[in-house]
Design a protein around this motif. Sequence first.
Motif, PDB file in Angstrom:
ATOM      1  N   PRO A 203       0.823  -1.217   0.000  1.00 21.71           N
ATOM      2  CA  PRO A 203       0.000   0.000   0.000  1.00 21.71           C
ATOM      3  C   PRO A 203       0.858   1.269   0.000  1.00 21.71           C
TER       4      PRO A 203
ATOM      5  N   GLU B 162       0.382   5.880  -0.780  1.00 30.21           N
ATOM      6  CA  GLU B 162      -0.590   6.958  -0.991  1.00 30.21           C
ATOM      7  C   GLU B 162      -1.091   6.963  -2.434  1.00 30.21           C
TER       8      GLU B 162
ATOM      9  N   HIS C 177      -3.756   4.430  -2.805  1.00 30.89           N
ATOM     10  CA  HIS C 177      -4.800   4.479  -1.773  1.00 30.89           C
ATOM     11  C   HIS C 177      -6.116   4.768  -2.503  1.00 30.89           C
TER      12      HIS C 177
ATOM     13  N   LYS D 250      -4.765   7.478   5.636  1.00 30.71           N
ATOM     14  CA  LYS D 250      -3.570   6.647   5.765  1.00 30.71           C
ATOM     15  C   LYS D 250      -3.708   5.360   4.961  1.00 30.71           C
ATOM     16  N   PRO D 251      -2.797   5.111   4.027  1.00 32.43           N
ATOM     17  CA  PRO D 251      -2.884   3.897   3.208  1.00 32.43           C
ATOM     18  C   PRO D 251      -2.799   2.622   4.055  1.00 32.43           C
ATOM     19  N   SER D 252      -3.530   1.614   3.654  1.00 33.78           N
ATOM     20  CA  SER D 252      -3.445   0.312   4.310  1.00 33.78           C
ATOM     21  C   SER D 252      -3.848  -0.741   3.297  1.00 33.78           C
TER      22      SER D 252
ATOM     23  N   THR E 183      -7.529  -0.671   2.006  1.00 33.85           N
ATOM     24  CA  THR E 183      -7.937   0.349   1.034  1.00 33.85           C
ATOM     25  C   THR E 183      -6.945   0.480  -0.120  1.00 33.85           C
ATOM     26  N   HIS E 184      -6.075  -0.503  -0.256  1.00 28.36           N
ATOM     27  CA  HIS E 184      -5.158  -0.549  -1.400  1.00 28.36           C
ATOM     28  C   HIS E 184      -6.024  -0.824  -2.635  1.00 28.36           C
TER      29      HIS E 184
END
Lengths: 343, 343, 343, 343
Positions: free
Chosen positions: B188, B190, B193, D187-189, D192-193
């Motif tokens: 992952p 930004e 995202h 915040k990317p994770s 939510t990729h």
Amino acid sequence: MVVVGIVGASGYTGGELLRLLARHPEVEEVRYATSRRLEGKPVWKVHPNLRRDYPDLEFSDPDPVEIGEDCDVVFTAVPHTAAMELVPDLLEGGAVVIDLSADFRFDDVDVYEEWYGVEHAAPELNDEAVYGLPELHRDEIRRTDLIANPGCYPTGAILAAAPLVEEGLVDVVIFDSKSGTSGAGAKPSEVTHHPECAEDLTPYNPTDHRHLPEIRQELGKLGDVEVHFTPHLAPLVRGIETTAHGLGDVEIEPKELRELYVEYYDGEPFIRVCEVGEAPRLWAVRGTNYCDVGVFAVGDGRVVVASAIDNLTKGASGQAIQNMNVRFGFEETAGLEEPGYHP
Amino acid sequence: MVVVGIVGASGYTGGELLRLLARHPEVEEVRYATSRRLEGKPVWKVHPNLRRDYPDLEFSDPDPVEIGEDCDVVFTAVPHTAAMELVPDLLEGGAVVIDLSADFRFDDVDVYEEWYGVEHAAPELNDEAVYGLPELHRDEIRRTDLIANPGCYPTGAILAAAPLVEEGLVDVVIFDSKSGTSGAGAKPSEVTHHPECAEDLTPYNPTDHRHLPEIRQELGKLGDVEVHFTPHLAPLVRGIETTAHGLGDVEIEPKELRELYVEYYDGEPFIRVCEVGEAPRLWAVRGTNYCDVGVFAVGDGRVVVASAIDNLTKGASGQAIQNMNVRFGFEETAGLEEPGYHP
Amino acid sequence: MVVVGIVGASGYTGGELLRLLARHPEVEEVRYATSRRLEGKPVWKVHPNLRRDYPDLEFSDPDPVEIGEDCDVVFTAVPHTAAMELVPDLLEGGAVVIDLSADFRFDDVDVYEEWYGVEHAAPELNDEAVYGLPELHRDEIRRTDLIANPGCYPTGAILAAAPLVEEGLVDVVIFDSKSGTSGAGAKPSEVTHHPECAEDLTPYNPTDHRHLPEIRQELGKLGDVEVHFTPHLAPLVRGIETTAHGLGDVEIEPKELRELYVEYYDGEPFIRVCEVGEAPRLWAVRGTNYCDVGVFAVGDGRVVVASAIDNLTKGASGQAIQNMNVRFGFEETAGLEEPGYHP
Amino acid sequence: MVVVGIVGASGYTGGELLRLLARHPEVEEVRYATSRRLEGKPVWKVHPNLRRDYPDLEFSDPDPVEIGEDCDVVFTAVPHTAAMELVPDLLEGGAVVIDLSADFRFDDVDVYEEWYGVEHAAPELNDEAVYGLPELHRDEIRRTDLIANPGCYPTGAILAAAPLVEEGLVDVVIFDSKSGTSGAGAKPSEVTHHPECAEDLTPYNPTDHRHLPEIRQELGKLGDVEVHFTPHLAPLVRGIETTAHGLGDVEIEPKELRELYVEYYDGEPFIRVCEVGEAPRLWAVRGTNYCDVGVFAVGDGRVVVASAIDNLTKGASGQAIQNMNVRFGFEETAGLEEPGYHP
């Protein structure tokens, strides 16, 4: 080896049948891919993914009896009411018929007539038809010439809840299902117009979708349960996620609940049981005949189980081929080995 | 039959290799799927689509020489620089290596060192490496033990323009490419995202992407042409659409242009040439090893040709398996028969 | 304060006009929102977002002269050819007309007739029409009663390249544009059917799109440059990203290039110049009248500049309102203050 | 006119506050936009949509008491637990605090401590806090200095079901909610990729999401009802669709049911009641403070009502500004007039 016909091959389920049959080890030939509107046009012009696989097959429009005579098995991928007009001729011709419409899915013709608002054209054949969910009716499927392939939503819903219902764990199940847009078919409409649906998610036919009586019929055979169903259109192409909310005086641990599912579906080639807490993923079933089942949460008198299928594969054409495999004694997974994607 | 190792099996290209190898008729076993970070974890926990296909395979982290000894072929799906550290040991062990990184893609080590900003760790091996685009280098691939699998963008770009360049039809080609987000890998960030990228489409590294020298190297072998390249991140998961804008004093009809492509790619198992005016579709190549090429427009001293590939399949792991097939004399399409979807 | 009419209010650009006019401080009333097909239906039934804003406005279908008499300004949001039939009557009625169709965009009627394949119905009015891109023609817009609102692609393309061309930095510009699906309008079709387009990205009309002569006309006024254009359909709802690939013997640093743009667009209320290397984002212009311009890369005789607009706002209805503001001496940003989203 | 501070301005809800405050007629200045990590950086570098609106505002990190002294109202958009550490100082400084975290949402501190697994740092302040859903608590909001802004899911759920519960029409409500990915924050994770979520839709925390006790608390004040809740991550950016499945011995026509809602929400500036059978659309509320409520279906002892909100606006920052408007006696719709889009 069988010779196959597809009546109604220009839509998405017809195309999906063609895709899956192209490499099926027991299929000698797809002899007919019918479409009145597109007669004479190569099938790959409509399904360009199959350009190499069917270089010469053209849409045709022969007499149904002739199709039935020339084919061992015929898939009917036409709208409801159109199917019941054709099926008698196809059967008369001698073919096994796997009907993807709703016309022969109901044990009781009255239910069909009430929910679909038409008179049944072949009530005498309806009794011979078997509801083609192999996980529940494998033996009957082997012995019939008319298989009524289940609806997409019912497939995901019934498989998500069957063990719950058969064990009598819940009194009520509410199915909240979310379908990709390919479920609406190949014909453009406002509902599936990209600008309208791509960043939206909406319920439709919330208490009276025609798949409701189908779910009720099948779960009703397994136990005494009150069934509700609300479908949604979700902004994705292929896949149905079904969240089954079961209510009842449930006394079970999630781990036991999962174990129950593992046992119930033991040996089933197309049911994959996820871990406790693991949601089934739509990409993992995309293009495949799998139904992944998971989540297994319990809390405050409620059980939550979720399932994921590809609406065009296990929810339609893949299951139809599974039914063919069962009926003809082929390996049940023949032509359906695709494991799915990540991502 | 071969025994296979995958070094770096936790990412998307590693997972795609596992998916495609699971049903490959010439693969005896995937013996290693390495990941330092995930050692001991079942691979299906990371790639849940493969739950049934690899029930017992765990990520491992053995010595590279050992992997090379135990396997007939090893795929390295690790970041650049990491690959060139491993490859010597794998080769020493005796395996054929198909490297999915950029480390051995350049004929001239200096170009690599300039664009990647590092010193090459195995320059002596670089000379043995063959650029693994079978459509251009099939014969050399058969005779090497180190195949440098092409980048995703270069695969789509080179195949879209090779006939144009070899025929000397254009002086300049500008590749404007649009990639799905899976091209950025499983980690992952930004950029990928969902809220940031799902309704956006942006160019990045517009004049200096590292795939540019790769495209220049290969097209430069075919003719004298000025090459430019700008990639974009597009809001879709799998697929690269490349629009090749060729400039030159072109005197050709679209139909002839298409004919040129048909002849150029005659017999190629994975190039499908579309009709004049027909854009290749990303869903038609999704999950497949096909590169569909089409459009074939001509106007005002410009030619437009477009290609579509799945960045993880023909753009990475599918092509790697195609290279394995070529190198080991297997049927070139073995394990890669998937025809694609509609929709 | 002005009274406004919208001819053709049922489509997306009509709806966007209604949205923006609802809170416009200089608009007394939207008196007409016409639609032959929907006469008598409340506009909010078609545009449910405006349920509260136009509780009583119904679609109507009055005589064009009457509309022109009753309104100070009329927006025509109807297909090309339909507009040129209506505009004479609207002008005769006394209204200022802002036409969102292509009918009056060309200085030379012959160009229109050639590209649109029809005879112009009001060639005498064509000379009075001003191409409504305020950044280039603000003064003429103030003095005309017939404003030809630019096409969506031309808006993004011209604004991306105008400084380049006026400075004579490049000899050739290739515009590679990617549009959201709302650009295709509210009418469902196969091209914008969600299953077909949601995971695809395809070029169309690659060398002969009707917006090409429009871009050529306007950039041709600024300098001597060869212009090419290829549009693509991208899987997002609103927004056009345009990558301008400029070729020439360019000797400029990215920083200077950006500075050139900052000066060129100094004081422009709707052009936001990004930092060097910063791609404009579609979400940042969504629903707004901004055109964000950025990237500013230089390399190997090529310049890359990218722009982002919302095709329905700056690319259509927002720009139309900007034109109204300019023409009537209102604050140019009146009714167009929305800053955009993140994300 | 008020001076405003935003504690935690780098995330999506912070950015949304900045967007909405930029044009708020009663806001003199946004004096503080805090971020420890980004101190000194211009806010528009993180929120490029606001480039023009806050050319000079930089992220800062002052002492909370100082912020409280300098501002009339402070929005805290920080994670739970961080908020309760800050709020006492902000209040001590003299500001009204609108807290977007969960820290002060529960009437009973024990419930908070149980569900959030931490000890409450300011239990004495908890009693002063008012649950900031103006539709239910407008009068109390006017009289407090500490407003606990509701969670996104609870906003959509409570507003969908309040009339049902207050009228005693149902015994059980199951909320099946589907949220866009922006609800997960900036915040990317992995969740939510884009490649993982873009064509998927999955339930999470199906029986034990922390928003459940919040919904139960508020609906429990209105009537005696059993409440269940399951959230899903849906592949869209902004928006929450909530389907409320109500069970009970319901004897009501859909039309009456709708009428009940119309009356219940009579005069509410941000509740728009749809027609019977009309699903609320996410694009119609996007970027707005509206909660659209619709569907109103009844069948077999079940009621279905659906709501649509933008999770970042009515579900967070828009509602926070609505609360400010109520608290300070401003027009309740000030700064929140955006009508929404089509499409």
